[in-house]
Motif scaffolding. Structure first.
Motif, PDB file in Angstrom:
ATOM      1  N   LEU A 168       0.229   5.143  -4.132  1.00 43.10           N
ATOM      2  CA  LEU A 168      -0.582   3.956  -3.999  1.00 43.10           C
ATOM      3  C   LEU A 168      -1.464   3.959  -4.978  1.00 43.10           C
ATOM      4  O   LEU A 168      -2.191   4.965  -5.556  1.00 43.10           O
ATOM      5  N   TYR A 169      -1.760   2.792  -5.390  1.00 43.14           N
ATOM      6  CA  TYR A 169      -2.981   2.380  -6.433  1.00 43.14           C
ATOM      7  C   TYR A 169      -3.894   2.254  -5.779  1.00 43.14           C
ATOM      8  O   TYR A 169      -5.079   2.329  -6.528  1.00 43.14           O
ATOM      9  N   THR A 170      -4.006   1.884  -4.691  1.00 42.67           N
ATOM     10  CA  THR A 170      -5.474   1.593  -3.786  1.00 42.67           C
ATOM     11  C   THR A 170      -5.008   1.970  -2.228  1.00 42.67           C
ATOM     12  O   THR A 170      -3.814   1.579  -1.771  1.00 42.67           O
ATOM     13  N   PRO A 171      -5.731   2.664  -1.630  1.00 44.74           N
ATOM     14  CA  PRO A 171      -5.566   3.024  -0.111  1.00 44.74           C
ATOM     15  C   PRO A 171      -5.299   1.662   0.916  1.00 44.74           C
ATOM     16  O   PRO A 171      -4.299   1.834   1.754  1.00 44.74           O
ATOM     17  N   GLN A 224      -1.804  -3.467   3.827  1.00 41.19           N
ATOM     18  CA  GLN A 224      -1.698  -4.860   3.382  1.00 41.19           C
ATOM     19  C   GLN A 224      -1.208  -5.023   2.038  1.00 41.19           C
ATOM     20  O   GLN A 224      -1.372  -4.099   1.138  1.00 41.19           O
ATOM     21  N   ASP A 225      -0.762  -6.018   1.707  1.00 36.71           N
ATOM     22  CA  ASP A 225      -0.212  -6.385   0.329  1.00 36.71           C
ATOM     23  C   ASP A 225      -1.700  -6.719  -0.433  1.00 36.71           C
ATOM     24  O   ASP A 225      -2.497  -7.345  -0.095  1.00 36.71           O
ATOM     25  N   VAL A 226      -1.714  -6.124  -1.623  1.00 40.24           N
ATOM     26  CA  VAL A 226      -2.834  -6.075  -2.396  1.00 40.24           C
ATOM     27  C   VAL A 226      -2.324  -6.811  -3.883  1.00 40.24           C
ATOM     28  O   VAL A 226      -1.576  -6.150  -4.410  1.00 40.24           O
ATOM     29  N   ALA A 227      -2.880  -7.923  -4.224  1.00 39.92           N
ATOM     30  CA  ALA A 227      -2.558  -8.439  -5.692  1.00 39.92           C
ATOM     31  C   ALA A 227      -3.500  -7.892  -6.613  1.00 39.92           C
ATOM     32  O   ALA A 227      -4.898  -7.911  -6.376  1.00 39.92           O
ATOM     33  N   LEU A 228      -2.999  -7.328  -7.686  1.00 36.19           N
ATOM     34  CA  LEU A 228      -3.994  -6.815  -8.751  1.00 36.19           C
ATOM     35  C   LEU A 228      -4.672  -8.005  -9.405  1.00 36.19           C
ATOM     36  O   LEU A 228      -3.986  -8.846  -9.887  1.00 36.19           O
ATOM     37  N   ARG A 229      -5.759  -8.053  -9.612  1.00 34.24           N
ATOM     38  CA  ARG A 229      -6.680  -9.026 -10.318  1.00 34.24           C
ATOM     39  C   ARG A 229      -6.867  -8.403 -11.847  1.00 34.24           C
ATOM     40  O   ARG A 229      -7.847  -8.068 -12.163  1.00 34.24           O
ATOM     41  N   LEU A 230      -5.899  -8.844 -12.541  1.00 29.69           N
ATOM     42  CA  LEU A 230      -6.041  -8.347 -14.029  1.00 29.69           C
ATOM     43  C   LEU A 230      -6.260  -9.471 -14.956  1.00 29.69           C
ATOM     44  O   LEU A 230      -5.749 -10.630 -14.718  1.00 29.69           O
TER      45      LEU A 230
END
Length: 99
Positions: free
Chosen positions: A52-55, A60-66
């Motif tokens: 996991l890149y974040t717990p 839930q689905d997490v979109a990375l804000r890059l």
């Protein structure tokens, strides 16, 4: 892997800590507790489990804000090094502190 009081003494010496005997005993108990947790975690078979890149991504689905990887500032090395006491070839010169 259980630590001994001698191990804690060496670790404290390397960290430049002066521990009283009671503090050393408490530290020994805490470190051994930590290592027992690590041993139990290492015993679990995690093959096939995606990291996991974040717990939050577990629930839930997490979109990375890059952001776009683009240069946003000009080179200001000379300006930043103007107040330095010593500079050579664009590098800060510092006194030797380790023999």
């Amino acid at each position: 892997m259980a630590l001994t009081p001698d191990d804690v003494g060496r670790i404290a010496n390397l960290a430049r800590l002066e521990l009283e005997p009671a503090e050393q005993a408490a530290m020994l108990q805490q470190l051994n507790g930590f290592f027992s947790i690590v041993e139990r975690m290492s015993a679990i078979d995690t093959r096939g489990v995606e990291p996991l890149y974040t717990p939050l991504s577990a629930v839930q689905d997490v979109a990375l804000r890059l952001r776009e990887d683009a240069v946003s500032e000009s080179d200001q090395r000379a300006l930043n090094q103007r107040s330095a006491p010593a500079v050579e070839d664009g590098l800060f010169l510092v006194p030797k502190v380790i023999e």
